[in-house]
Each structure stands twice: as structure tokens, then as C-alpha cells.
Design an enzyme around this catalytic site. Structure first.
Site, PDB file in Angstrom:
ATOM      1  CG  HIS A  22      -0.175   0.147   2.539  1.00  0.00           C
ATOM      2  ND1 HIS A  22       0.192  -0.948   3.293  1.00  0.00           N
ATOM      3  CD2 HIS A  22       0.287   1.220   3.211  1.00  0.00           C
ATOM      4  CE1 HIS A  22       0.841  -0.528   4.382  1.00  0.00           C
ATOM      5  NE2 HIS A  22       0.915   0.776   4.355  1.00  0.00           N
TER       6      HIS A  22
ATOM      7  CG  HIS B  21      -3.820   0.407   5.094  1.00  0.00           C
ATOM      8  ND1 HIS B  21      -3.249  -0.750   5.527  1.00  0.00           N
ATOM      9  CD2 HIS B  21      -2.903   1.377   5.333  1.00  0.00           C
ATOM     10  CE1 HIS B  21      -2.044  -0.497   6.012  1.00  0.00           C
ATOM     11  NE2 HIS B  21      -1.798   0.781   5.893  1.00  0.00           N
TER      12      HIS B  21
ATOM     13  CG  HIS C 251       4.571   4.721   4.287  1.00  0.00           C
ATOM     14  ND1 HIS C 251       3.796   5.330   5.240  1.00  0.00           N
ATOM     15  CD2 HIS C 251       4.020   3.486   4.117  1.00  0.00           C
ATOM     16  CE1 HIS C 251       2.830   4.500   5.633  1.00  0.00           C
ATOM     17  NE2 HIS C 251       2.931   3.377   4.962  1.00  0.00           N
TER      18      HIS C 251
ATOM     19  CG  HIS D 116       1.054   1.650  12.686  1.00  0.00           C
ATOM     20  ND1 HIS D 116       1.598   2.868  13.016  1.00  0.00           N
ATOM     21  CD2 HIS D 116       1.660   1.276  11.529  1.00  0.00           C
ATOM     22  CE1 HIS D 116       2.485   3.205  12.093  1.00  0.00           C
ATOM     23  NE2 HIS D 116       2.558   2.258  11.189  1.00  0.00           N
TER      24      HIS D 116
ATOM     25  CE1 TYR E 206       5.540   3.768   7.796  1.00  0.00           C
ATOM     26  CE2 TYR E 206       5.570   3.066  10.077  1.00  0.00           C
ATOM     27  CZ  TYR E 206       4.875   3.295   8.909  1.00  0.00           C
ATOM     28  OH  TYR E 206       3.534   3.061   8.856  1.00  0.00           O
TER      29      TYR E 206
ATOM     30  CD  GLU F 182       4.248   0.206   7.256  1.00  0.00           C
ATOM     31  OE1 GLU F 182       3.489   0.381   6.275  1.00  0.00           O
ATOM     32  OE2 GLU F 182       3.840   0.081   8.421  1.00  0.00           O
TER      33      GLU F 182
END
Lengths: 311, 137
Positions: free
Chosen positions: A155, A203, A218, A250, A259, A269
Site C-alpha cells: 500500500h 488498507h 511512504h 500501529h 519505517y 515501510e
């Protein structure tokens, strides 16, 4: 088949300041495989478990950042319908068709600029050149893996001004679902972050409200375990890569993450974990008073570099 | 046989160090030849220049060289224009000293949660920091 329309993020094209340094980073440290180069000097790469021709495009430029992101749709008919619907929505600008073959192994692409200023494209065909293990009696992983060796490009997180317009385009025109959001402002009525999915992932793209258009936070690559995230951290030190933050977790998406920056300052990431998303899952909302654990669940502290440094 | 330590020490004594002075902040540190100014600052635990991507892309370590000889590696044109480069602006992560340098810090780490009015103002200002974000507002 339940999953239709937009199937997945298919490629991300990044601008880099030094192609040689970028290739060392993306191939030797991150662990992507080079597929081919073209006469424009672009280099096409992919992760070991990806079937399609390529997923990352690097091009040397005098600026860093994301040039465009591409999405695989399920058929030519869907591609034509989306092109029509995007035009009719009035939400996108600079609509155009990129001819088949402009990306090697790729059919025609419909390109448009979304309200946050990012360039997106849809395509229905990319040559299936196969993954590292093949598809007949495959082993769980291939020989010769190197670097962090993510299995796929997963993503992007992007920053831009008209977040509401971009969310409207992705959810109402392209059929994405809002998996998670971060709200704030008076009465918590302003959406400041949107994590959207077209698949079973938490996501496939995320957007943050920001004062400037078309900023890149990112691009992310998937690892199988927390152990692999820790090994990625070792590789970051071993290769003297600029660390941003992590390893950590997260709250948003539950991802286990680290990251770091490529040699041109584009953030990468690698992460593991998350959850399975189904289209009827209620949207998760994070409120302003919980933004700390939403972003970094362990420290619960805001980090200005992570939040504000973009290319 | 010459020990590895002796070789390293010998190399170190031959390496030319430049003195980097950050005016306004009264911060100074030594910068070995071949090491960028930002990296030298970080390695010595000094502060003064904001640390962002360290790759010439994000612009938060922007400085203006007020005096001294230097070279730079490629920096994003979105962060240092050709005109700015001629005027001595540079990104510290791509700045290599060829002698003692006097620097003024120009870049800023944007505030993550700056109020709308302030960020709108900053965006239009000359040498403005990269725009502010609204994770929370």
C-alpha cells in the site's frame, strides 16, 4: 467471486535522485528483484511472491517523491466503465489513456489526478510472469532470497489537501471501503485520515489531510512475521539506512512495523500483521484524544518526523 | 605486522576535519572530510539542524552557508531551487565541507498539529517549512 472492480495496488512509480544508490537500496537491502529496464532509464522491480510483471518503478529525476500509483482492475470492461464513471464524477482532473506497452508487459492505463493532487492509474492487464516459487507443488519460499525480502508491495500512505474529495472518489466511484479513520476538530466532525481498502486487507491506500497537494509519506511492503520486522531492523543498521521509527506497532490497522528512508528520502515501510477486512466490517474510528496510540501503540507519543516529513 | 587499530588511528590523524559553526545557535562541531554535515552532527550527538529523511528529498535540514568552501550532492529541486543553490542554500544531508563553514539553519520540522490559520500562512512564506499536516487539529 466476491472481489471485483479494483483488485489491488499494482504498482508505485518513485522518483529517485540517484538511480545507482536507489537500486542498491531497493534490491540489496529491501530485497526486490529487478525485472527489466527501459530506454527511458526506468527500472522495473517486483517482490518474490508477486505474479505480475512488476510492482515498483524507479526513475532518476531531480526531485524525490511518488510519480504515480497504479491499480489492477478485474477486466477491460471494468476499466472502460471506471474511466466513464471517473469522468462523470467530476472529481478527477487530467484524465488520459496511456497506451499499452508504455510500461513493459502492461496493457493500456487510464490515468487521472485525484483531489489530493496524486496521480493514479487503472489497468486491466499486466503479464503474469510468475512468482519465485511457481504454481505447481510450490515450496513456501524461494531459494536466493536477500535483504528484507517482502512478499509483496502492499500500500501507500499519501498526504494532500482535499481529503474529502479523494475519499469520495475512492469510496463512491472506485468502490473502496473506509476501514479506519482518524477524526478531529470541533465535535470530532473533521476526518483527518482515511485508511481505505478494495480487498481483504486493512488498507490498500491511506490519505492524511495536509496543507500541500501531492505529497508522498511512504510505500509499504509486506513481511510474514514480527521476527522478519526485527530482522529488517538489523538490516537497516547493517546497511546504514536512515531509520525513521520502529520496530513498533500501529493502533491503526494493528500493523507491526518499521519505517526507513531510501537514499533519496522517500520513506519505506515493511510490516507484518493486521487483520482480515470484509466489506461489512464497521469502520474503526480513532478520536483526537487517542491519536498517540492510534499511530504508535506502544510509545503513545507523537513523532514529528514521522508525521510531517514527506517527499 | 601493523595492527588494524594502528591503521585506523593513522587514517584518522590524516583525515581533515572542518569546523562547522551554526550561527545564531552557538553550536559547533567537527566534520570529517567525506562525511556530510548532518551526519557529522548526528554522530557527535549535537543538535541544531532538524533531521528528516537524510536523503536530500524532504528539505527539513535546509541551511544557508554564510562562509566557507563546500560541495553538495544532488538535492531535490523541489527543496533547493537553482537560484537558492547559487545563493548558498543547501540541504545539510548533502553538504560536504571543504574547509570551515558558517551555517544558518533555515529548515524547520513542521509542526504536526499546527492550527489551520498558521499552516496556511506558513505555506505561502518564503523558505517556508514543508507544509503542516492535520493528523489532529
Amino acid at each position: 467471486m466476491a472481489m471485483t472492480g479494483v483488485l489491488r495496488p499494482g504498482h508505485v512509480a518513485l522518483r529517485v535522485l540517484d538511480i545507482k544508490a536507489a537500486l542498491h537500496h531497493y534490491k540489496d537491502v529491501l530485497g526486490l528483484n529487478e525485472v527489466c529496464r527501459d530506454d527511458q532509464g526506468r527500472v522495473f522491480l517486483k517482490a518474490w511472491d508477486e505474479a505480475d510483471h512488476h510492482s515498483v518503478v524507479l526513475k532518476e529525476c531531480d526531485t524525490a517523491g511518488m510519480e504515480y500509483m497504479g491499480w489492477r482492475v478485474d477486466s477491460d470492461a471494468t476499466l472502460k466503465n471506471f474511466a466513464k464513471d471517473i469522468k462523470a464524477s467530476g472529481l478527477a482532473t487530467d484524465l488520459k489513456w496511456i497506451p499499452a506497452g508504455e510500461h513493459p508487459g502492461t496493457g493500456e492505463r487510464f490515468r487521472f489526478t485525484i483531489p489530493t493532487g496524486h496521480v493514479m492509474e487503472l489497468y486491466a492487464h499486466k503479464d503474469v510472469t510468475g512468482c519465485g516459487t511457481g504454481y505447481t507443488n510450490p515450496d513456501p519460499w524461494p531459494e536466493g532470497m536477500h535483504g528484507m525480502a517482502p512478499s509483496r508491495f502492499d500500500h501507500c500512505l499519501l498526504y494532500g489537501d482535499d481529503l474529502d474529495g479523494t475519499v469520495k472518489l475512492f469510496t463512491e466511484v472506485l468502490g473502496f471501503k473506509l476501514a479506519e479513520e482518524l477524526v478531529g476538530g470541533p465535535g470530532g466532525k473533521q476526518r483527518n485520515a482515511a485508511f481505505m481498502t478494495c480487498s481483504n486487507k486493512p488498507h490498500d491506500v491511506a490519505f492524511i489531510r495536509h496543507t500541500e497537494k501531492n505529497k508522498f509519506h511512504h510505500c509499504s511492503f509486506f513481511l510474514n512475521s514480527w521476527e522478519e520486522v526485527l530482522k529488517a531492523a538489523d538490516l537497516i543498521s547493517k546497511h546504514k539506512v536512515a531509520l525513521d521509527i520502529g520496530p513498533t506497532r500501529h493502533g491503526i490497522t494493528r500493523g507491526e512495523t518499521i519505517y526507513f528512508f531510501d537514499p533519496s528520502g522517500n520513506r519505506n515501510e515493511v510490516f507484518a500483521g493486521g487483520y482480515i477486512y470484509y466489506p461489512d466490517k464497521p469502520t474503526i474510528t480513532w478520536t483526537e484524544d487517542h491519536v498517540g496510540p492510534a499511530i504508535f501503540y506502544h510509545t503513545r507519543e507523537l513523532n514529528e518526523r514521522f508525521l510531517t516529513v514527506v517527499t | 605486522m601493523r595492527s588494524r587499530c594502528a591503521a585506523l588511528c593513522s587514517n584518522r590523524s590524516e583525515a581533515v576535519s572542518a569546523r562547522i559553526d551554526i550561527v545564531d545557535d552557538a553550536v559547533h562541531f567537527d566534520c570529517p572530510e567525506g562525511v556530510d554535515v548532518l551526519h557529522s552532527m548526528i554522530a557527535l550527538g549535537r543538535r541544531g539542524i532538524p533531521v528528516g529523511c537524510r536523503g536530500g528529498g524532504c528539505g527539513v535540514c535546509k541551511v544557508r552557508v554564510l562562509g566557507g568552501a563546500y560541495r553538495t550532492d544532488r538535492m531535490s529541486r523541489a527543496r533547493i531551487t537553482e537560484e537558492e543553490e547559487k545563493q548558498g542554500f543547501a540541504l545539510a544531508c548533502k553538504l560536504y565541507a571543504r574547509g570551515d563553514l558558517k551555517l544558518q539553519v533555515v529548515g524547520k520540522m513542521a509542526r504536526a498539529f499546527a492550527p489551520c490559520k498558521e499552516t496556511m500562512h506558513c505555506t505561502g512564506a518564503p523558505h517556508a517549512p514543508p507544509g503542516s499536516t492535520s493528523w489532529r487539529r
